[in-house]
Design a protein around this motif. Structure first.
Motif, PDB file in Angstrom:
ATOM      1  N   SER A  44       0.835  -1.199   0.000  1.00  0.00           N
ATOM      2  CA  SER A  44       0.000   0.000   0.000  1.00  0.00           C
ATOM      3  C   SER A  44       0.869   1.248   0.000  1.00  0.00           C
ATOM      4  N   PRO A  45       0.277   2.426  -0.368  1.00  0.00           N
ATOM      5  CA  PRO A  45       1.051   3.669  -0.307  1.00  0.00           C
ATOM      6  C   PRO A  45       1.653   3.917   1.073  1.00  0.00           C
ATOM      7  N   ALA A  46       0.887   3.652   2.137  1.00  0.00           N
ATOM      8  CA  ALA A  46       1.408   3.876   3.490  1.00  0.00           C
ATOM      9  C   ALA A  46       2.585   2.956   3.788  1.00  0.00           C
ATOM     10  N   ALA A  47       2.478   1.696   3.379  1.00  0.00           N
ATOM     11  CA  ALA A  47       3.563   0.749   3.618  1.00  0.00           C
ATOM     12  C   ALA A  47       4.824   1.154   2.852  1.00  0.00           C
ATOM     13  N   ARG A  48       4.649   1.653   1.626  1.00  0.00           N
ATOM     14  CA  ARG A  48       5.813   2.091   0.839  1.00  0.00           C
ATOM     15  C   ARG A  48       6.492   3.288   1.517  1.00  0.00           C
ATOM     16  N   LEU A  49       5.691   4.184   2.070  1.00  0.00           N
ATOM     17  CA  LEU A  49       6.272   5.335   2.766  1.00  0.00           C
ATOM     18  C   LEU A  49       7.037   4.884   4.002  1.00  0.00           C
ATOM     19  N   GLN A  50       6.465   3.979   4.762  1.00  0.00           N
ATOM     20  CA  GLN A  50       7.150   3.476   5.954  1.00  0.00           C
ATOM     21  C   GLN A  50       8.504   2.885   5.576  1.00  0.00           C
ATOM     22  N   GLN A  51       8.545   2.130   4.483  1.00  0.00           N
ATOM     23  CA  GLN A  51       9.809   1.535   4.042  1.00  0.00           C
ATOM     24  C   GLN A  51      10.801   2.610   3.612  1.00  0.00           C
ATOM     25  N   LEU A  52      10.290   3.680   3.007  1.00  0.00           N
ATOM     26  CA  LEU A  52      11.156   4.768   2.575  1.00  0.00           C
ATOM     27  C   LEU A  52      11.828   5.448   3.763  1.00  0.00           C
ATOM     28  N   PHE A  53      11.113   5.554   4.885  1.00  0.00           N
ATOM     29  CA  PHE A  53      11.631   6.254   6.056  1.00  0.00           C
ATOM     30  C   PHE A  53      12.547   5.386   6.909  1.00  0.00           C
ATOM     31  N   GLU A  54      12.448   4.070   6.774  1.00  0.00           N
ATOM     32  CA  GLU A  54      13.231   3.171   7.619  1.00  0.00           C
ATOM     33  C   GLU A  54      14.730   3.405   7.437  1.00  0.00           C
ATOM     34  N   GLY A  55      15.444   3.365   8.550  1.00  0.00           N
ATOM     35  CA  GLY A  55      16.893   3.495   8.509  1.00  0.00           C
ATOM     36  C   GLY A  55      17.407   4.918   8.510  1.00  0.00           C
ATOM     37  N   HIS A  56      16.494   5.906   8.536  1.00  0.00           N
ATOM     38  CA  HIS A  56      16.911   7.307   8.551  1.00  0.00           C
ATOM     39  C   HIS A  56      16.704   7.894   9.945  1.00  0.00           C
ATOM     40  N   ARG A  57      17.698   8.613  10.429  1.00  0.00           N
ATOM     41  CA  ARG A  57      17.595   9.272  11.727  1.00  0.00           C
ATOM     42  C   ARG A  57      16.931  10.627  11.514  1.00  0.00           C
ATOM     43  N   LEU A  58      15.675  10.718  11.889  1.00  0.00           N
ATOM     44  CA  LEU A  58      14.888  11.911  11.629  1.00  0.00           C
ATOM     45  C   LEU A  58      14.727  12.756  12.893  1.00  0.00           C
ATOM     46  N   THR A  59      14.692  14.055  12.708  1.00  0.00           N
ATOM     47  CA  THR A  59      14.451  14.973  13.817  1.00  0.00           C
ATOM     48  C   THR A  59      12.966  14.912  14.187  1.00  0.00           C
ATOM     49  N   PRO A  60      12.578  15.455  15.361  1.00  0.00           N
ATOM     50  CA  PRO A  60      11.152  15.473  15.712  1.00  0.00           C
ATOM     51  C   PRO A  60      10.286  16.138  14.648  1.00  0.00           C
ATOM     52  N   THR A  61      10.769  17.250  14.066  1.00  0.00           N
ATOM     53  CA  THR A  61      10.001  17.908  13.013  1.00  0.00           C
ATOM     54  C   THR A  61       9.862  17.008  11.790  1.00  0.00           C
ATOM     55  N   SER A  91       2.584  12.679   9.001  1.00  0.00           N
ATOM     56  CA  SER A  91       1.521  13.286   8.199  1.00  0.00           C
ATOM     57  C   SER A  91       1.448  12.645   6.817  1.00  0.00           C
ATOM     58  N   MET A  92       2.598  12.317   6.255  1.00  0.00           N
ATOM     59  CA  MET A  92       2.612  11.678   4.940  1.00  0.00           C
ATOM     60  C   MET A  92       1.970  10.296   4.984  1.00  0.00           C
ATOM     61  N   VAL A  93       2.253   9.540   6.028  1.00  0.00           N
ATOM     62  CA  VAL A  93       1.663   8.209   6.157  1.00  0.00           C
ATOM     63  C   VAL A  93       0.149   8.304   6.294  1.00  0.00           C
ATOM     64  N   ARG A  94      -0.307   9.282   7.071  1.00  0.00           N
ATOM     65  CA  ARG A  94      -1.743   9.455   7.277  1.00  0.00           C
ATOM     66  C   ARG A  94      -2.468   9.841   5.987  1.00  0.00           C
ATOM     67  N   ARG A  95      -1.788  10.513   5.088  1.00  0.00           N
ATOM     68  CA  ARG A  95      -2.396  10.936   3.817  1.00  0.00           C
ATOM     69  C   ARG A  95      -1.620  10.322   2.650  1.00  0.00           C
ATOM     70  N   ALA A  96      -1.300   9.048   2.787  1.00  0.00           N
ATOM     71  CA  ALA A  96      -0.391   8.393   1.837  1.00  0.00           C
ATOM     72  C   ALA A  96      -0.882   8.466   0.402  1.00  0.00           C
ATOM     73  N   LEU A 131      -7.091  -0.151   9.175  1.00  0.00           N
ATOM     74  CA  LEU A 131      -7.098  -1.587   9.441  1.00  0.00           C
ATOM     75  C   LEU A 131      -6.414  -2.356   8.309  1.00  0.00           C
ATOM     76  N   ARG A 132      -6.568  -1.877   7.077  1.00  0.00           N
ATOM     77  CA  ARG A 132      -5.849  -2.521   5.957  1.00  0.00           C
ATOM     78  C   ARG A 132      -4.338  -2.400   6.154  1.00  0.00           C
ATOM     79  N   HIS A 133      -3.896  -1.215   6.573  1.00  0.00           N
ATOM     80  CA  HIS A 133      -2.458  -1.033   6.814  1.00  0.00           C
ATOM     81  C   HIS A 133      -1.981  -1.977   7.910  1.00  0.00           C
ATOM     82  N   LEU A 134      -2.795  -2.128   8.959  1.00  0.00           N
ATOM     83  CA  LEU A 134      -2.425  -3.024  10.049  1.00  0.00           C
ATOM     84  C   LEU A 134      -2.337  -4.464   9.555  1.00  0.00           C
TER      85      LEU A 134
END
Length: 281
Positions: free
Chosen positions: A5-22, A29-34, A106-109
């Motif tokens: 899914s779009p949300a799952a692809r975004l999660q994979q894109l973010f994995e492994g990156h050290r992100l700031t709180p912002t 927000s991107m995952v919520r509106r994937a 629920l689909r994402h879950l």
């Protein structure tokens, strides 16, 4: 990633990156509106996340892109044609949109649970802890109480921590002294600072922290040994939490697999309930 899914692809894109709180806020927000993100400008995404436009640019660079346009091109390339429903959200009223949003959560879950490894590991950790502290404050208190209610039917010592204050650390101490080895936390927005502090303290005392949170980028991520995300719905005045609730039940099921005599405990409860006339038949 094309089959996810779009949300799952975004999660994979973010994995492994050290992100700031912002940056975690932008990612969340991107995952919520994937489904919409590949078509948003940097200004629109900044407004969606409640950050500045330069923050969005820095976020894209942190992910390894030259800038936000490059990130958006990438997202459009990996978004299957027709992934955005014809007619859009305008075809439904606000109440229907809220329900459809939860169905998507629920689909994402369900996609996340395709790998049962984290759930099974969490189940073993929770089953082995005697006692088992269950933490959830404010918006997450009902999740903690619901989990604790059912867990107590099969686990010999469940301690629900659903009230903050100066006694919270004392109750964590008491659980640790009694032999607790793990703690499960339900963390939902808005995230109380007290929960983050309590989890940090629990880890200092040697407890393994399992967290159910609305996002892999939630504030509790930094003080969790194992975090399993389940998104909340944001279409109504107050967030809805169908996916976190269901994930809690899934964790209960996994915990039961690691506990002895579960069926005998449940049958014993049913026998006593009948004798006491607890339920209307």
């Amino acid at each position: 990633m094309s089959g996810s899914s779009p949300a799952a692809r975004l999660q994979q894109l973010f994995e492994g990156h050290r992100l700031t709180p912002t940056q975690r806020r932008i990612a969340h927000s991107m995952v919520r509106r994937a489904g919409d993100v590949p078509f948003l400008s940097s200004v629109e995404l900044a407004e969606l996340a409640g950050v500045s436009q330069p923050s969005v640019t820095r976020f894209a660079v942190a992910l390894g892109f030259d800038g936000y346009p490059a990130l958006r091109r990438h997202l459009r390339e990996v978004t299957p044609a027709g992934s955005v429903a014809e007619g859009g959200d305008d075809a439904y009223n606000e109440y229907q949109q809220a329900v459809l949003g939860e169905i998507e959560n629920l689909r994402h879950l369900a996609e996340l649970l395709a790998d049962p490894g984290p759930i099974e590991r969490a189940g073993r950790l929770l089953a082995a802890s005697r006692p088992l502290p269950v933490l959830g404050l404010r918006a997450a208190s009902s999740q903690a109480r619901g989990f604790g209610y059912f867990a107590a039917k099969v686990h010999p010592d469940v301690r629900v921590l659903d009230e903050g204050g100066s006694m919270l650390h004392d109750r964590i101490d008491a659980a640790r002294r009694a032999g607790a080895s793990a703690l499960i936390c339900f963390a939902l927005p808005r995230h109380p600072k007290e929960v983050v502090d309590a989890l940090g303290y629990a880890r200092e005392q040697g407890l393994t922290v399992v967290s159910v949170a609305d996002s892999a980028f939630a504030p509790v991520a930094k003080c969790s040994d194992l975090l399993i995300p389940a998104a909340v719905g944001t279409g109504l005045a107050f967030d809805t939490a169908c996916a976190p609730m269901l994930l809690g039940r899934v964790l209960l099921e996994a915990m039961c697999d690691g506990l002895p005599d579960v069926q005998a405990r449940l049958e014993e409860f049913d026998t006593r309930a009948v004798a006491r006339g607890l339920f209307v038949e």
